[in-house]
Design a protein around this motif. Structure first.
Motif, mmCIF file in Angstrom:
data_model
loop_
_atom_site.group_PDB
_atom_site.id
_atom_site.type_symbol
_atom_site.label_atom_id
_atom_site.label_comp_id
_atom_site.label_asym_id
_atom_site.label_seq_id
_atom_site.Cartn_x
_atom_site.Cartn_y
_atom_site.Cartn_z
ATOM 1 N N ILE A 153 0.844 -1.197 0.000
ATOM 2 C CA ILE A 153 0.000 0.000 0.000
ATOM 3 C C ILE A 153 0.880 1.248 0.000
ATOM 4 C CG2 ILE A 153 -1.941 1.164 1.102
ATOM 5 C CD1 ILE A 153 -2.551 -1.353 2.630
ATOM 6 N N VAL A 154 1.922 1.211 0.836
ATOM 7 C CA VAL A 154 2.824 2.362 0.899
ATOM 8 C C VAL A 154 3.469 2.603 -0.459
ATOM 9 C CG1 VAL A 154 5.003 3.188 1.878
ATOM 10 C CG2 VAL A 154 3.268 2.183 3.378
ATOM 11 N N ASP A 155 3.928 1.532 -1.108
ATOM 12 C CA ASP A 155 4.557 1.685 -2.419
ATOM 13 C C ASP A 155 3.587 2.309 -3.421
ATOM 14 O OD1 ASP A 155 6.731 0.547 -1.291
ATOM 15 O OD2 ASP A 155 6.537 -1.406 -2.281
ATOM 16 N N THR A 156 2.339 1.813 -3.414
ATOM 17 C CA THR A 156 1.332 2.346 -4.316
ATOM 18 C C THR A 156 1.095 3.824 -4.047
ATOM 19 O OG1 THR A 156 0.264 0.186 -4.285
ATOM 20 C CG2 THR A 156 -1.024 2.018 -5.150
ATOM 21 N N ALA A 157 1.014 4.160 -2.770
ATOM 22 C CA ALA A 157 0.782 5.553 -2.402
ATOM 23 C C ALA A 157 1.919 6.445 -2.897
ATOM 24 C CB ALA A 157 0.640 5.668 -0.883
ATOM 25 N N LYS A 158 3.136 5.906 -2.845
ATOM 26 C CA LYS A 158 4.273 6.695 -3.326
ATOM 27 C C LYS A 158 4.149 6.970 -4.822
ATOM 28 C CE LYS A 158 7.678 5.391 0.172
ATOM 29 N NZ LYS A 158 8.636 4.314 0.546
ATOM 30 N N LEU A 159 3.670 5.962 -5.567
ATOM 31 C CA LEU A 159 3.485 6.155 -7.008
ATOM 32 C C LEU A 159 2.451 7.242 -7.277
ATOM 33 C CD1 LEU A 159 3.394 2.453 -8.307
ATOM 34 C CD2 LEU A 159 5.290 4.083 -8.444
ATOM 35 N N ILE A 160 1.379 7.196 -6.511
ATOM 36 C CA ILE A 160 0.333 8.200 -6.685
ATOM 37 C C ILE A 160 0.882 9.581 -6.356
ATOM 38 C CG2 ILE A 160 -1.864 9.042 -5.747
ATOM 39 C CD1 ILE A 160 -2.736 6.120 -5.461
ATOM 40 N N LYS A 161 1.612 9.641 -5.271
ATOM 41 C CA LYS A 161 2.176 10.918 -4.828
ATOM 42 C C LYS A 161 3.077 11.514 -5.905
ATOM 43 C CE LYS A 161 3.190 14.232 -2.014
ATOM 44 N NZ LYS A 161 2.153 15.186 -1.612
ATOM 45 N N SER A 162 3.821 10.647 -6.584
ATOM 46 C CA SER A 162 4.755 11.197 -7.565
ATOM 47 C C SER A 162 4.082 11.448 -8.913
ATOM 48 C CB SER A 162 5.984 10.303 -7.713
ATOM 49 O OG SER A 162 5.689 9.212 -8.527
ATOM 50 N N GLY A 163 2.751 11.252 -8.976
ATOM 51 C CA GLY A 163 2.033 11.723 -10.147
ATOM 52 C C GLY A 163 1.499 10.673 -11.120
ATOM 53 N N LEU A 164 1.727 9.391 -10.842
ATOM 54 C CA LEU A 164 1.165 8.356 -11.726
ATOM 55 C C LEU A 164 -0.352 8.306 -11.487
ATOM 56 C CD1 LEU A 164 2.659 6.314 -13.612
ATOM 57 C CD2 LEU A 164 2.306 4.603 -11.837
ATOM 58 N N PRO A 165 -1.153 8.095 -12.573
ATOM 59 C CA PRO A 165 -2.608 8.014 -12.384
ATOM 60 C C PRO A 165 -2.974 6.967 -11.332
ATOM 61 C CG PRO A 165 -2.068 8.024 -14.713
ATOM 62 C CD PRO A 165 -0.767 7.979 -13.979
ATOM 63 N N LYS A 166 -4.054 7.244 -10.601
ATOM 64 C CA LYS A 166 -4.389 6.399 -9.455
ATOM 65 C C LYS A 166 -4.669 4.951 -9.824
ATOM 66 C CE LYS A 166 -6.115 10.298 -6.885
ATOM 67 N NZ LYS A 166 -7.284 11.018 -6.439
ATOM 68 N N ARG A 167 -5.543 4.769 -10.843
ATOM 69 C CA ARG A 167 -5.891 3.386 -11.192
ATOM 70 C C ARG A 167 -4.679 2.592 -11.632
ATOM 71 N NH1 ARG A 167 -11.954 2.933 -13.875
ATOM 72 N NH2 ARG A 167 -13.001 3.622 -11.971
ATOM 73 N N LEU A 168 -3.835 3.252 -12.406
ATOM 74 C CA LEU A 168 -2.618 2.579 -12.864
ATOM 75 C C LEU A 168 -1.715 2.248 -11.675
ATOM 76 C CD1 LEU A 168 -0.909 1.551 -15.178
ATOM 77 C CD2 LEU A 168 0.054 3.850 -15.431
ATOM 78 N N SER A 169 -1.583 3.192 -10.759
ATOM 79 C CA SER A 169 -0.748 2.950 -9.577
ATOM 80 C C SER A 169 -1.241 1.735 -8.809
ATOM 81 C CB SER A 169 -0.768 4.160 -8.638
ATOM 82 O OG SER A 169 -0.365 5.315 -9.317
ATOM 83 N N VAL A 170 -2.556 1.679 -8.633
ATOM 84 C CA VAL A 170 -3.122 0.553 -7.885
ATOM 85 C C VAL A 170 -2.863 -0.744 -8.628
ATOM 86 C CG1 VAL A 170 -5.261 -0.517 -7.100
ATOM 87 C CG2 VAL A 170 -4.878 1.906 -6.708
ATOM 88 N N GLU A 171 -3.025 -0.682 -9.940
ATOM 89 C CA GLU A 171 -2.839 -1.915 -10.695
ATOM 90 C C GLU A 171 -1.406 -2.437 -10.569
ATOM 91 O OE1 GLU A 171 -3.898 -1.949 -14.874
ATOM 92 O OE2 GLU A 171 -2.782 -3.836 -15.050
ATOM 93 N N VAL A 172 -0.434 -1.558 -10.819
ATOM 94 C CA VAL A 172 0.949 -2.050 -10.795
ATOM 95 C C VAL A 172 1.495 -2.212 -9.378
ATOM 96 C CG1 VAL A 172 1.502 -1.170 -13.081
ATOM 97 C CG2 VAL A 172 1.936 0.258 -11.080
ATOM 98 N N GLY A 173 0.970 -1.410 -8.453
ATOM 99 C CA GLY A 173 1.518 -1.435 -7.105
ATOM 100 C C GLY A 173 0.867 -2.451 -6.187
ATOM 101 N N MET A 174 -0.432 -2.673 -6.378
ATOM 102 C CA MET A 174 -1.139 -3.515 -5.418
ATOM 103 C C MET A 174 -1.719 -4.785 -6.015
ATOM 104 S SD MET A 174 -3.063 -0.818 -2.964
ATOM 105 C CE MET A 174 -4.426 -1.741 -2.337
ATOM 106 N N ILE A 175 -1.982 -4.782 -7.319
ATOM 107 C CA ILE A 175 -2.689 -5.929 -7.891
ATOM 108 C C ILE A 175 -1.757 -6.885 -8.617
ATOM 109 C CG2 ILE A 175 -4.433 -6.576 -9.596
ATOM 110 C CD1 ILE A 175 -6.006 -4.124 -8.690
ATOM 111 N N GLN A 176 -1.003 -6.341 -9.561
ATOM 112 C CA GLN A 176 -0.108 -7.222 -10.318
ATOM 113 C C GLN A 176 0.840 -8.021 -9.420
ATOM 114 O OE1 GLN A 176 -0.310 -8.106 -13.353
ATOM 115 N NE2 GLN A 176 -1.596 -6.561 -14.331
ATOM 116 N N PRO A 177 1.373 -7.433 -8.338
ATOM 117 C CA PRO A 177 2.294 -8.229 -7.513
ATOM 118 C C PRO A 177 1.651 -9.448 -6.852
ATOM 119 C CG PRO A 177 2.480 -5.891 -6.977
ATOM 120 C CD PRO A 177 1.294 -6.038 -7.869
ATOM 121 N N LEU A 178 0.314 -9.508 -6.846
ATOM 122 C CA LEU A 178 -0.346 -10.568 -6.090
ATOM 123 C C LEU A 178 -0.558 -11.854 -6.856
ATOM 124 C CD1 LEU A 178 -3.098 -8.595 -4.172
ATOM 125 C CD2 LEU A 178 -0.813 -9.210 -3.426
ATOM 126 N N SER A 179 -0.639 -11.772 -8.173
ATOM 127 C CA SER A 179 -1.029 -12.968 -8.911
ATOM 128 C C SER A 179 -0.538 -12.895 -10.347
ATOM 129 C CB SER A 179 -2.556 -13.096 -8.900
ATOM 130 O OG SER A 179 -2.959 -14.149 -9.719
#
Ligand SMILES: Nc1ncnc2c1ncn2[C@@H]1O[C@H](COP(=O)(O)OP(=O)(O)O)[C@@H](O)[C@H]1O
Ligand SMILES: [Mg+2]
Lengths: 582, 260
Positions: B217-243
Motif C-alpha cells: 500500500i505504501v509503495d502504491t501511495a508513493k506512485l500516486i504521490k509522484s504523479g502516476l494516475p491512481k488506477r494505474l498505480s493501484v494496478e501495478v503497485g497492489m494488484i499485479q504483484p499478487l497474482s
C-alpha cells in the motif's frame, strides 16, 4: 418415447433453432453468466468476506444465505460493456443488500413473486445510498441505466431483483434418507448429468407422506446447477444428435414444481444416456473388507461416529500396457521430471568432509591449509561425495475416481491426467527409492464409500501400474472418509515426513447431501486431524471449479490448480523440491 | 550499523515496552507475522531507541551457519579467518536481526542455541574460539507462520528459546496514518487504498490469494504521490504483484476500479 413427447421435442428443437438464429450484422452484446462467474465470485467474496457462490437465477434473482442468484445471461442494455457492468453492479448491490440483511425473514411467507419484487424495490433506496457513498462510479452507472428499465419490456426488477426467503435449504440438517435399499439400484448410478435450467426456489408437491425434508430435490438442484463441465459426457455419442435434443427437452421441463416420490429424484433429469456405471461394479462383493469412519457435522459442531462405511476394494488384473503407453507418450515430460529430480537430489545428497570422494571440497581444503599453517594437524577429510542418503519420506497419492473426473479439460479427460501424473511421478519416485502408495476413491452415499488401494507402501510399482490401468470414473466425491482411510494407512509408515497428495476436481459431493458447506467442513476437519498427527497435505487439481473449493479446504500454499495438464510435471517437481528442502 | 535518524514507527500495542524489557534482561525475541507488517521497521526503531547498532541478515534457503559465524578465506598465500555478521554482533554488542529465520538451513538454528540461553556464548569450532556475548548483544529473529505449514516450520523447541511478539496488518485508521506518513498522500486517497486492501485481505482469509501488505500500500501511495494516475498505480503497485493468473487479475481490477 410417447408420441406426444416426440412431438413436443420436435417442436421444441424447431423453436430453439429459430430462436437462436442471430440476425445478420449484429454486434454481440449478450453476456453469459457462466463466462464471468468466477470473476464475479471473486468480487462478491472480497466485498463480503464470505464464501459466496454465484448461480444462475430463473429470472432476476436475489440472494439467499451465501448464494447469489443472477440472470443466466443478460442483453437488455445496448452494449456488451454495459451488460457486463450490469452484472458487476448487481453483485455489489447484492453484497450490500446482504450486509443490510434485506430479505424475506419468514420461512414460508405466503408471498407472491409480485410481492417479492415490490419489497425489493422498496428496499432499493437504502442500498443505493450506500452505493453512492462507497462506490460513486457505480452510482453513476446506475443513474445511466435506470431510464432503460422503466417500461413493460424492461421492468425495473432487473435492477433491484427480488426478495428471497433467507433459509437455505442446503444448510438444514440432513437425515438418513440415504439408506441404500431405499434407492433403486439404477438410480444410484446416474450416467449423465445435465445442466438443467436454473431454479432457485422449489415448491415440493409431496405425493408421499414424507414432508420433513426436501433434501432429495435440493441435492438435485445443486448438482444440476453446478456440474460445470459436462462436455466430456457428450463424448460417448459421436454422431448421435438425439442427445442434444433430449437435453433441450429436459431443459424445458420446469423444475419449479417437483413431484417427490420415494425414488431418487434425479432420475427425472438424469436420463440414462450411457451405461458406464456397470464397469467394475461386479467387484462390489461382500468380500470387500469394510471399515467405518466418523464424519464431522459442522452445524452440530461434533462428529457422527461410525458414520461412513469405507469398502476396501481389491482389483486384480490390469495390464502394464496402459502405463507403458502413458510413459511413452510422455517421454519428454518424464525426462524433464527426471532431470528436475536429479538436480534436487544432487543438492540433497552432497556429503562433505569425507576421507575420500569424487571431488575435493574447497571449504575443507582451505581449513586444511589454515591448520597446516598454524602448526596444527589438519584433518584429511576434505572430500565431497554424492552419497546416497535414505529419503526419510513417504507419500500417498489419493486419486478422485468420481464421475466428475470423466469430464474433459483442454481435450484431456481429468482422470487420465490424474493417472498420468501418478504414473510419471511414481516412476521417478521408485527410481529414487522413495516409498509411496496410491489410493483411489469414489462414493455412493455414506454407506458405500469405496477405496481402492492401487499400490501399497513397500509394494512393487509394477503391480500398482497394472491396477491403475483398470480404474474408471464412477460415483460421487466423498473426500472425508477417503482422507481418513489414507491417514490410517500412512500413519503406520515410519518415515519422518509424511505427505498425502489429493488429485481431484476439488469439489466434495455425494448423493446424500455431502456438499456445500457440510462437505467442505468435513474435509477441513479431516485435514486438521491429519495435521495434528504431523501428516502434511497437498492438493492438485486441473483448472475447474477447484479454484473455489481447494483454498477453503487446504489453505494457501497447499494446493495447486493447473490451468493446463502440461503443467503437471513442473508442479509436481516444485512440490517435491519444497518437501525436500524442508 | 548505528541508526542515526529516528525511523518512523507507529506502535500497534505494547511491543516497544516488551522489546525494551527483553533487551534489559538479555532475552532473545521472535517477531511473528506476515511479510510487510512492519517487523523490520520496528527493529530499526528499537535499535535507534536503545542506541545499539543493528546488523540485519535476510535468510534464504542457502543461508548456513558458516554464512553467519564466518569462514576462512585465502589471502595471498595465507588463510585468514573472517568473522561473519553474527560473530561481529556478538563481539561488538549489536542487535542481530535474522529475517525469515525458518528459511535458513537447520544448522543455523543449532549455531544460535548457545546464544539464546543463559550461556550467551558463541562457539566457533573451526578457529576454535569461544566468545562471550557483549552485554548489549541481542538476538532478534522473524518468522512468518502459516505461510509454509508442513514445508518449513520452526520447531517448538526452537520457538521456546524466544520471547514472541505477534505482528499483523494494522487496523484501518492506523494503516491510513502509516500510508500518509510514509508517502505524503492525502487522507481521501489513503482511505481508498486501505479499503481496497481490506477487501483483498478478505479474499486472502478465504484462501483465495496472496495478501496485500502494508508495504504494498505504501509503495502504491508513493506512485500516486509522484504523479502516476491512481488506477494505474493501484494496478501495478497492489494488484499485479499478487497474482499471475489472468482471471484473478481481472477480478481484482474490477474490484479496485469500483473503489477508486
Ligand atoms: N507500524 C508501522 N509503522 C511504520 N511503518 C510501517 C508500519 N508497518 C508497516 N509499515 C510500512 O510498511 C513497510 C514494510 O514494513 P517492513 O518493516 O519492511 O515489514 P516486514 O519486515 O514485516 O516484512 C515499511 O517500510 C513501512 O513503510
Ligand atoms: Mg467429483
Amino acid at each position: 418415447m410417447e408420441l406426444d413427447q416426440v412431438l413436443f421435442k420436435k417442436l421444441l428443437v424447431f423453436l430453439k433453432k429459430w430462436r437462436e438464429k442471430p440476425s445478420k450484422g449484429e454486434i454481440p452484446k449478450t453476456i453469459h453468466l457462466t463466462d464471468i462467474n468466477s470473476r464475479l465470485t471473486f468480487i462478491a467474496r472480497a466485498l463480503t468476506g464470505e464464501n459466496i457462490d454465484i448461480v444462475a437465477a430463473e429470472n432476476e434473482g436475489g440472494w439467499k444465505n451465501i448464494t447469489f442468484y443472477l440472470p443466466s445471461s443478460f442483453s437488455l442494455l445496448p452494449s456488451l460493456e454495459e451488460n457486463l457492468h450490469f452484472y458487476i453492479f448487481r453483485v455489489v448491490y447484492l453484497c450490500i443488500q446482504k450486509e443490510e440483511n434485506l430479505n424475506w425473514k419468514l420461512q414460508r411467507a405466503n408471498q407472491s413473486i409480485q410481492d417479492s419484487r415490490k419489497k425489493a424495490e422498496e428496499a432499493a433506496p437504502i442500498i443505493l445510498n450506500k452505493i453512492a457513498l462507497e462506490y460513486p462510479s457505480l452510482m453513476e452507472f446506475y443513474l445511466s441505466i435506470k431510464p432503460h428499465f422503466s417500461n413493460e419490456q424492461n421492468p425495473s426488477f432487473w435492477i433491484y431483483g427480488k426478495f428471497m426467503t433467507e433459509r437455505d435449504v442446503l444448510e438444514n440438517g440432513h437425515g438418513d434418507f440415504n439408506d441404500q435399499n431405499n434407492l433403486k439400484k439404477d438410480s444410484l448410478h446416474p450416467s449423465t448429468e445435465l445442466k438443467s435450467k436454473p431454479v432457485e426456489e422449489v415448491e415440493v408437491i409431496s405425493v408421499d407422506k414424507k414432508t420433513q425434508e426436501d433434501f432429495v430435490m435440493t441435492h438435485n438442484f445443486e448438482k444440476v446447477e453446478t456440474i460445470e463441465e459436462f462436455t466430456g459426457v457428450w463424448r460417448g455419442f459421436d454422431g448421435d444428435d438425439s442427445l442434444k435434443e433430449d437435453a433441450d427437452a429436459l431443459n424445458e421441463v420446469n423444475l419449479k414444481h417437483l413431484v417427490r416420490t420415494d425414488e431418487a429424484a434425479h432420475s427425472i433429469y438424469q436420463a440414462d444416456f450411457r451405461d458406464l456405471a456397470n464397469i467394475a461394479e461386479s467387484a462390489d462383493t461382500e468380500e470387500d473388507r469394510c471399515v467405518t469412519y466418523k464424519e464431522w457435522d459442522f452445524s452440530q459442531k461434533k462428529y457422527k461416529s461410525n458414520y461412513c462405511k469405507v469398502f476396501l476394494k481389491n482389483i486384480g488384473g490390469g495390464s502394464l500396457d496402459y502405463a507403458k503407453k502413458c510413459l511413452a507418450e510422455n517421454a519428454k515430460n518424464l525426462n524433464a521430471l527426471r532431470r528436475k529430480f536429479a538436480q534436487i537430489h544432487q543438492k540433497r545428497r552432497m556429503v562433505k568432509k569425507l576421507p575420500d570422494g569424487e571431488s575435493i571440497d574447497l571449504d575443507s581444503l582451505v581449513e586444511w591449509y589454515a591448520d597446516l599453517k598454524s602448526g596444527r594437524t589438519p584433518s584429511d577429510d576434505i572430500y565431497l561425495s554424492k552419497r546416497k542418503k535414505e529419503a526419510d519420506l513417504a507419500i500417498l497419492f489419493l486419486m478422485d475416481l468420481s464421475l466428475s473426473t470423466d469430464s474433459y479439460a483442454d481435450g484431456n479427460r481429468i482422470l487420465d491426467v490424474e493417472k498420468q501424473a501418478v504414473i510419471l511421478f511414481g516412476e521417478v519416485l521408485s527410481e529414487y527409492d522413495v516409498d509411496f502408495a496410491v489410493g483411489g476413491f469414489y462414493s455412493k452415499t455414506r454407506n458405500n464409500c469405496a477405496y481402492h488401494l492401487l499400490k501399497k507402501f513397500g509394494e512393487n510399482w509394477e503391480s500398482g501400474k497394472r491396477r491403475l490401468s483398470v480404474v474408471e470414473p464412477q460415483g460421487y466425491t466423498r473426500i472425508g472418509p477417503a482422507l481418513r482411510h489414507s491417514q490410517s494407512l500412512i500413519e503406520q509408515h515410519d518415515a519422518r515426513q509424511k505427505w498425502i497428495i489429493l488429485l481431484s476436481d476439488g469439489k466434495p459431493n455425494d448423493y446424500d447431501k455431502y456438499e456445500g458447506r457440510y462437505g467442505i467442513a468435513d474435509v477441513k476437519q479431516a485435514l486438521r486431524e491429519m495435521h495434528e498427527r504431523h501428516i502434511s497435505t497437498y492438493a492438485i487439481a486441473i483448472e475447474s471449479i477447484a479454484r473455489f473449493y481447494l483454498p477453503q479446504m487446504f489453505g494457501q500454499n497447499h494446493y495447486n490448480i493447473l490451468s493446463h495438464p502440461d503443467m503437471m510435471v513442473s508442479s509436481l517437481a516444485s512440490f517435491y523440491r519444497r518437501i525436500n528442502f524442508s | 550499523m548505528l541508526i542515526e535518524h529516528q525511523p518512523y514507527y507507529k506502535a500497534m500495542d505494547k511491543e516497544v515496552e516488551v522489546f525494551a524489557h527483553c533487551f534489559k534482561n538479555n532475552l532473545s525475541v521472535l517477531l511473528k507475522g506476515p511479510t510487510g507488517t512492519g517487523k523490520t521497521r520496528f527493529v530499526e526503531y528499537m535499535a535507534h531507541q536503545l542506541g545499539v547498532p543493528l546488523i540485519t541478515v535476510a535468510c534464504h534457503e542457502e543461508t548456513s551457519a558458516t554464512d553467519l559465524t564466518g569462514r576462512y578465506i585465502l589471502k595471498g598465500a595465507e588463510t585468514v579467518w573472517q568473522d561473519g555478521p553474527l560473530t561481529r554482533a556478538v563481539r561488538e554488542g549489536c542487535i542481530i536481526y535474522l529475517d525469515e529465520i525458518a528459511e535458513a538451513r537447520p544448522d543455523v538454528i543449532v549455531a544460535i542455541h548457545s546464544l539464546t540461553d543463559h550461556r550467551r556464548q558463541l562457539f566457533l569450532d573451526k578457529v576454535p574460539e569461544e566468545i562471550n556475548a557483549t552485554d548489549s548483544f541481542m538476538l532478534v529473529a522473524s518468522y512468518n507462520p502459516g505461510y509454509q505449514k508442513g514445508f518449513k516450520e520452526l520447531k517448538p523447541s526452537t520457538r521456546q528459546r524466544f520471547v514472541s511478539i505477534a505482528f499483523d496488518y494494522p487496523a484501518t485508521k492506523a494503516e491510513q496514518e502509516i500510508v500518509e506518513q510514509e508517502s505524503g498522500i492525502d487522507t481521501s486517497d489513503s482511505k481508498k487504498l486501505v479499503k481496497i486492501a481490506s477487501k483483498i485481505r478478505n479474499l486472502n482469509e478465504l484462501g483465495l490469494m496472496e495478501t496485500v501488505s502494508t508495504r504494498l500500500i505504501v509503495d502504491t501511495a508513493k506512485l500516486i504521490k509522484s504523479g502516476l494516475p491512481k488506477r494505474l498505480s493501484v494496478e501495478v503497485g497492489m494488484i499485479q504483484p499478487l497474482s499471475d493468473d489472468e482471471e484473478t487479475l481481472t477480478a481484482l481490477k474490477d474490484l479496485a476500479d469500483l473503489m477508486i
